[in-house]
Scaffold this motif. Structure first.
Motif, short mmCIF file in Angstrom:
data_model
loop_
_atom_site.label_atom_id
_atom_site.label_comp_id
_atom_site.label_asym_id
_atom_site.label_seq_id
_atom_site.Cartn_x
_atom_site.Cartn_y
_atom_site.Cartn_z
N HIS A 1 18.32 1.82 30.82
CA HIS A 1 19.36 1.39 30.06
C HIS A 1 19.25 2.18 28.56
O HIS A 1 18.34 2.00 27.80
N LEU A 2 20.36 3.13 28.23
CA LEU A 2 20.66 3.49 27.14
C LEU A 2 21.66 2.90 26.26
O LEU A 2 22.89 2.83 26.68
N VAL A 3 21.49 2.32 25.01
CA VAL A 3 22.59 1.93 24.34
C VAL A 3 22.71 2.69 22.95
O VAL A 3 21.59 3.05 22.43
N PHE A 4 23.93 3.21 22.71
CA PHE A 4 24.05 4.09 21.83
C PHE A 4 25.09 3.57 20.67
O PHE A 4 25.94 2.85 21.14
N ALA A 5 24.87 4.00 19.42
CA ALA A 5 25.95 3.74 18.34
C ALA A 5 27.07 4.62 18.59
O ALA A 5 26.92 5.86 18.45
N SER A 6 28.20 4.03 18.71
CA SER A 6 29.57 4.81 18.21
C SER A 6 30.13 4.07 17.08
O SER A 6 29.39 3.42 16.23
N THR A 7 31.38 4.29 16.95
CA THR A 7 31.89 3.78 15.68
C THR A 7 33.66 3.39 15.82
O THR A 7 34.31 3.86 16.74
N PRO B 1 22.34 4.09 33.36
CA PRO B 1 23.27 3.09 32.65
C PRO B 1 23.15 3.21 31.12
O PRO B 1 22.29 3.40 30.36
N CYS B 2 24.57 3.46 30.77
CA CYS B 2 24.80 3.59 29.30
C CYS B 2 25.79 2.60 28.82
O CYS B 2 27.09 2.30 29.29
N THR B 3 25.75 1.96 27.51
CA THR B 3 26.48 1.12 26.73
C THR B 3 26.52 1.83 25.40
O THR B 3 25.73 1.91 24.59
N GLY B 4 27.87 1.96 24.94
CA GLY B 4 28.19 2.52 23.56
C GLY B 4 28.88 1.20 22.90
O GLY B 4 29.37 0.67 23.26
N LEU B 5 28.44 1.16 21.64
CA LEU B 5 28.95 0.05 20.64
C LEU B 5 29.57 0.80 19.62
O LEU B 5 29.11 1.56 18.79
N ARG B 6 30.78 0.32 19.31
CA ARG B 6 31.77 0.60 18.46
C ARG B 6 31.51 -0.26 17.12
O ARG B 6 32.29 -1.24 17.13
N PHE B 7 30.87 0.07 16.06
CA PHE B 7 30.35 -0.68 15.05
C PHE B 7 31.55 -0.65 13.99
O PHE B 7 32.02 0.40 13.89
N PHE B 8 32.00 -1.83 13.34
CA PHE B 8 32.89 -1.99 12.70
C PHE B 8 32.29 -2.30 11.19
O PHE B 8 31.67 -3.61 10.86
N THR B 9 32.31 -1.55 10.25
CA THR B 9 31.91 -1.81 8.70
C THR B 9 30.80 -2.69 8.47
O THR B 9 31.10 -3.78 8.16
N VAL B 10 29.75 -2.09 8.71
CA VAL B 10 28.54 -3.21 8.75
C VAL B 10 27.96 -3.06 7.16
O VAL B 10 27.99 -1.98 6.67
N ASP C 1 40.18 1.82 32.99
CA ASP C 1 40.11 1.20 31.70
C ASP C 1 39.06 2.05 30.85
O ASP C 1 37.91 2.33 31.32
N PRO C 2 39.40 2.62 29.79
CA PRO C 2 38.67 3.44 29.21
C PRO C 2 37.27 3.08 28.40
O PRO C 2 36.40 3.62 28.34
N GLY C 3 37.48 1.53 28.52
CA GLY C 3 36.05 0.97 28.08
C GLY C 3 34.95 0.61 29.24
O GLY C 3 33.95 0.10 29.07
N PHE D 1 28.42 2.24 33.23
CA PHE D 1 28.69 2.57 31.55
C PHE D 1 29.85 1.82 31.28
O PHE D 1 30.69 1.14 31.99
N ARG D 2 29.54 1.38 29.90
CA ARG D 2 30.39 0.37 29.15
C ARG D 2 30.68 0.68 27.76
O ARG D 2 29.62 1.26 27.08
N LEU D 3 31.86 0.30 26.96
CA LEU D 3 31.96 0.64 25.70
C LEU D 3 32.29 -0.75 25.02
O LEU D 3 33.04 -1.38 25.94
#
Length: 354
Positions: free
Chosen positions: A121-127, A173-182, A248-250, A257-259
């Motif tokens: 599983h790859l979890v990666f940072a998006s924004t 398997p990939c999951t992208g995380l859209r971070f909000f103003t950390v 679904d784009p997510g 795959f998941r966003l």
């Protein structure tokens, strides 16, 4: 698990590594200690866990293909949390090439390492910046993100699309995380909370863009880390319900795959954020109201229904508590002794305060 965490000297990466070690995982940390900002701060972050028996550090750049290949071949991580990136939306005006080298080429090297070494599983940072010119609030993963306003956002959008292609072609398997103003302790010195704190302590004016009318989903770093770990432990599968002409784009009908948006779903006005900070410091904030900056967006608001439904994620730290924790860390780390601003003989800040 044995987890490769890229960017372990960074703000979020150092917190993630520390939490993984605390729960008993092995961590291979990769970081090149870029001088984009204070390297001393990065080294101090690492010192909190660098000598932990479950931690191995690799000094390398994700843009170095051979070095990344060697990390995967030597350490054989079971899962990967990819957080290394060239951060900052305005630095691209002077150094655009590093965004492609680090954020795009470097991400390709990580994808290839995962592909060839059986990573589960790859979890990666998006924004949240990928939402760009969109004004429909709250931002949802089901919205299109075709109009990024900065090169940083465009590079992260590219990451999302690259990850989906690898998930589809190679079953990664990939999951992208859209971070909000950390924000929070050990944060980046180029971010608003650092800059505002520095200015208030020095008695300087704070440049406040968009005349202070911004609203943001400010998210405390511990809440971000909780979401990272929850998604790391949940390996996505393909979602066949979204096949056909309305995907679904997510999610994905053809790939594991998941966003997810990851942030606080209660946005806070920027002026309120500054008010809380000034109160924690016991000082007045002197504001210099300025127009909206190019590439900036007036508001962000995170819809986190998908992450909540899939993992039980729920941010816990409100802005009053989060800012107070940051101020306590900042004063301690930089050895700042607060004195009354009316005392002409009091030291306003300690030697060495940036």
């Amino acid at each position: 698990m044995k987890v490769l965490v890229t960017g372990t000297a960074g703000f979020i990466g150092s917190h993630v590594a520390q939490r993984l070690l605390a729960r008993g995982d092995e961590v291979i940390g990769l970081d090149n200690l870029s001088d984009y900002y204070d390297v001393g701060l990065k080294r101090d972050r690492l010192e909190r866990f660098r000598h932990h028996r479950g931690y191995v550090h690799v000094h390398a750049d994700v843009a170095d293909r051979a070095a990344v290949e060697q990390v995967f071949a030597t350490h054989r991580p079971e899962r990967v949390v990819h957080l290394a990136a060239q951060a900052g939306v305005r630095y691209a005006a002077t150094n655009p090439h590093v965004y492609v080298s680090t954020n795009v080429t470097g991400f390709l090297h990580v994808l290839e390492g995962c592909r060839h070494h059986g990573v589960g599983h790859l979890v990666f940072a998006s924004t949240s910046s990928v939402y760009g010119a969109d004004t429909l609030m709250p931002f949802s993963e089901r919205q299109p993100t075709e109009h990024p306003l900065t090169l940083y956002a465009a590079s992260k959008k590219a990451n999302e699309q690259m990850a989906h292609s690898y998930a589809h072609l190679y079953g990664l398997p990939c999951t992208g995380l859209r971070f909000f103003t950390v924000y929070g302790p050990w944060g980046r010195p180029d971010m608003a909370l650092f800059l505002f704190t520095r200015a208030i302590l020095a008695g300087d004016r704070l440049p406040v863009f968009n005349h202070g009318q911004h609203r943001r989903s400010f998210t405390y770093v511990d809440d971000i880390v909780e979401g990272v770990l929850r998604t790391l432990d949940r390996v996505p599968g393909a979602n066949p319900a979204w096949r056909g002409d309305a995907p679904d784009p997510g999610s994905s009908g053809v790939a594991p795959f998941r966003l997810y948006n990851i942030g606080n779903e209660r946005p806070v006005a920027l002026l309120r954020y500054i008010e809380v900070l000034a109160r924690c410091l016991g000082r007045q904030a002197r504001l210099e109201l300025m127009p909206l900056q190019a590439g900036d967006v007036p508001d962000t608001e995170a819809c986190i229904d998908a992450l909540r439904n899939d993992t039980g994620y729920a941010p816990k730290v409100d802005v009053e508590e989060g800012v107070r924790r940051f101020v306590d860390w900042y004063l301690g780390y930089y050895d700042v002794a607060l004195t009354s601003p009316s005392d002409p003989h009091g030291e306003r800040r300690a030697v060495g305060l940036p």
